[in-house]
Write an enzyme that holds these catalytic residues in place. Sequence first.
Site, PDB file in Angstrom:
ATOM      1  N   GLY A 214     -19.445   6.939  -0.945  1.00 19.64           N
ATOM      2  CA  GLY A 214     -18.331   7.361  -1.800  1.00 19.64           C
ATOM      3  C   GLY A 214     -18.456   6.697  -3.155  1.00 19.64           C
TER       4      GLY A 214
ATOM      5  N   LYS B  43       0.850  -1.191   0.000  1.00 23.02           N
ATOM      6  CA  LYS B  43       0.000   0.000   0.000  1.00 23.02           C
ATOM      7  C   LYS B  43       0.883   1.237   0.000  1.00 23.02           C
ATOM      8  CE  LYS B  43      -4.536   0.786   0.316  1.00 23.02           C
ATOM      9  NZ  LYS B  43      -5.633  -0.107  -0.074  1.00 23.02           N
TER      10      LYS B  43
END
Length: 353
Positions: free
Chosen positions: A180, A74
């Site tokens: 979202g 990540k």
Amino acid sequence: MSILDHEQVLIRTGPRSGLPVIVAVHSSTLGQAVGGCRLWRYASWQDGLTDALRLSAGMTAKCAVAGLANGGGKTVVAVPQGAELDAATRRAVLDDVADTIASLDGTYATGPDVGTTPQDMAVIGERTPHVFCKPAQHGGSGDSSPATALGTLAALHAVRQRLHGTRTLAGVRLSLVGLGSVGMRLARLLADEGADLLVSDIDPAKRAGSEELGATWASPEQALTADVDILVPAALGGVLTEDVVPHLRCAAIAGPANNQLATAAVGDLLHQRGIVWVPDYVVSAGGVINAVTRELHHETPDEARERVEAIEHTVADLLDTAEHRQMTPAQAATELARLRLDAPPSTPRPTST
Ligand code: PHE
């Protein structure tokens, strides 16, 4: 979690942007580590690091359980609270991220995540080939949110089957927290199936769109503790805290938000209350499955879609295993991930280079 759980962690002050750029490669045991680039506000870069460490470990588990020949990583860019990124700084950040990823020589490839878009991936792609989800005109598979939403829908079919013996979501009472890019798409898919939807978002501007779908609007607090069949966390992580668990009134929880449990102990508390929690990294795998299937394995959008929809079987299997072996679905998922990490497939799959 100790930092030594990770293969490598790069922390740099971006030479152009002056912002902390953190790339955590958790594991490349199963293949190239993949995981999105999060561009988000944190109280300190150390908080960003903590997030990167947890999210990258989650990506390892996500890829392993999804059956991908990829590891987990990540990127986090820790933007200071209150700072606004103008276009020039944003460009500088993306160039800094791209150089950092390029320095890893293909051990890790990034993609979009909270705060970044396919267009941002095209910018990163100017400096490194190790980036997923560029827009189609730049040769990528584009936005990963539709696939993540579709994978979540597949997971919800399996949960519904387990709860009520039927996989249709018509009439099931769902509370969706977070509208979202994934949450809003999911709301649409659920409304199409005739689910009885309660929705919320911290942004009141999302209310109108959700009411058009026939959903009932609630505050995030109300939505979290609503009396529903399935709670679907689709916002940022950490919503399930030890304080919240006693107030929950759902039978099951399955949603795409990463890192839903504030602490590992919350998993046990949910189990004690008889609430089925499907690990977020299993539910949210659709985006990465779609990107990897299309961009690394060059399969068609239809083939990728089938693989995303197979999340339904993965979740059904985990729920079955959990019941037969008297463990939680989370324990069953961890066990499956460990098994795959201990016995990586012998035939190497193609990589992006
Ligand atoms: N951000 C998503 C995830 O973390 C999707 C994604 C990541 C897609 C990496 C492609 C590559 O799962």
